[in-house]
Design an enzyme around this catalytic site. Sequence first.
Site, PDB file in Angstrom:
ATOM      1  N   GLY A 159       0.831  -1.201   0.000  1.00  0.00           N
ATOM      2  CA  GLY A 159       0.000   0.000   0.000  1.00  0.00           C
ATOM      3  C   GLY A 159       0.863   1.246   0.000  1.00  0.00           C
ATOM      4  O   GLY A 159       2.093   1.172   0.057  1.00  0.00           O
ATOM      5  N   GLY A 161       0.706   5.974   0.611  1.00  0.00           N
ATOM      6  CA  GLY A 161      -0.046   7.132   1.066  1.00  0.00           C
ATOM      7  C   GLY A 161      -0.503   7.042   2.513  1.00  0.00           C
ATOM      8  O   GLY A 161      -1.448   7.724   2.906  1.00  0.00           O
ATOM      9  N   SER A 162       0.173   6.197   3.323  1.00  0.00           N
ATOM     10  CA  SER A 162      -0.173   5.988   4.732  1.00  0.00           C
ATOM     11  C   SER A 162      -1.551   5.368   4.915  1.00  0.00           C
ATOM     12  O   SER A 162      -2.128   5.399   6.002  1.00  0.00           O
ATOM     13  CB  SER A 162      -0.103   7.309   5.533  1.00  0.00           C
ATOM     14  OG  SER A 162       1.214   7.807   5.547  1.00  0.00           O
ATOM     15  N   GLY A 164      -4.186   2.876   5.844  1.00  0.00           N
ATOM     16  CA  GLY A 164      -4.209   1.740   6.763  1.00  0.00           C
ATOM     17  C   GLY A 164      -3.092   1.746   7.787  1.00  0.00           C
ATOM     18  O   GLY A 164      -2.947   0.792   8.552  1.00  0.00           O
ATOM     19  N   ARG A 284      10.132   5.094  -6.938  1.00  0.00           N
ATOM     20  CA  ARG A 284       9.419   6.006  -7.829  1.00  0.00           C
ATOM     21  C   ARG A 284       9.682   7.431  -7.368  1.00  0.00           C
ATOM     22  O   ARG A 284      10.250   7.658  -6.295  1.00  0.00           O
ATOM     23  CB  ARG A 284       7.910   5.719  -7.781  1.00  0.00           C
ATOM     24  CG  ARG A 284       7.360   5.746  -6.360  1.00  0.00           C
ATOM     25  CD  ARG A 284       5.857   5.628  -6.299  1.00  0.00           C
ATOM     26  NE  ARG A 284       5.371   5.448  -4.936  1.00  0.00           N
ATOM     27  CZ  ARG A 284       5.207   6.424  -4.051  1.00  0.00           C
ATOM     28  NH1 ARG A 284       5.536   7.660  -4.378  1.00  0.00           N
ATOM     29  NH2 ARG A 284       4.754   6.163  -2.846  1.00  0.00           N
TER      30      ARG A 284
END
Length: 412
Positions: A159, A161-162, A164, A284
């Site tokens: 995952g 974007g923080s 969860g 990325r």
Amino acid sequence: MPKKAVILLEGTKMGTGQLYVQAAKCLGLHPIVLSADPARYNYLATENTEAIRVDTDDLDALIRECSRLRETYDIVGITGFPVPGEAVYATVAKLCRHFGLPGPNPASIDQCCDKFNQRQLLAEAGVPVPAYRLAANATEVESAAAEIGLPVILKPAVGNGSTGVRLCRDAGELAEHTTYLLGGKYIWQTSPRILVEEFAQGPYFTADIMGNEVVAVGAATFGPPPHFVYDEYIYPAPLTDDQRTRIVDVSLSCLRALDLNWGPTNIEFRWTERGPVVIEVNPRLAGSPDPQLIQLACGVDLVTEHIKLVVGDECDLRKRHSQTASARFLVPDRDGTLDWIDGADQAADVPGVAEVTWYIKPPRPVIRKGDSRDCIGHVIAASPNHQQTEVILQLAVDLIRWSITPFATHDE
């Protein structure tokens, strides 16, 4: 002679997609965006950009679409936007390999996408990382937390974007977040696997890399725990020469451990009693507003330089000036309907303000999730020094107001 085109996979709501499209055009290239839902991205119409609907999770469908486009265009490069994350960039790597175009090693990107796998490779190479365990159920989470010792971080193994991710400071928070992750509310990209991790306490830093060169080191602060919602970013980070050298050295160790030697990499750190500890390696470019801040701070346009690499040209990472650039994120303090926004134009007119950007437009429901999606906009400022930049930012942010009407409750 067919027009030279660059294919840009997927898109992002936080501005970087538009930066890529604009940079491609400035380099004389024709950008073509492939997206599962082009209608999501307003900038495509604003920039008059060719966009094609295709399932970006289906590698075979993407290969077919790229092959079709090659009948009309000279496809000189393929890349993807930083958000929604590594999965898209892993697909990009496979497309580049299939068509014989410059790009990252697919295996290197794939092994970074799994945070547990990434942790193992870094630890085996002697790179400082937090203590960690992998858990698949509540019993394993509880056992891992007991071994590591509270507080711990719980995060999905895959995952970005923080999403969860939560700090669990006691047994109650641990049980609550475990239930959230495993109880059907959290949408898993893969089979449920939770990384239980030591909370590495200390200031947060981020290194932005192109190829094997650390171009910039920034710092960030977050809103209140237990969530990790960005509050402010600043470039360059206020570091001593020794601190910066240590971060650069650990960054290069990460590249070697993970076999990342092409294109952009973003590495997140916490400065602890052990020095720099690696929180995450993102194979990325960091999402917006990092590229804008780096360009304001030192004159290096990482988006343009990335596209140069993608099409087989040499990139130029020479720093052209030195100033301090910072972004303040605009984060609501409640859920409800965003009714109106005011003062953005006045904030943009403050001398030294480079950008005032909104990610959403009213009227719009706001439901906070405790991750990067909570941010509704940002203000960027730049000046010759840190103190002056902070003053400019505060002046601008103080001019901005918005109204959120709480959702009606069933009791009303």
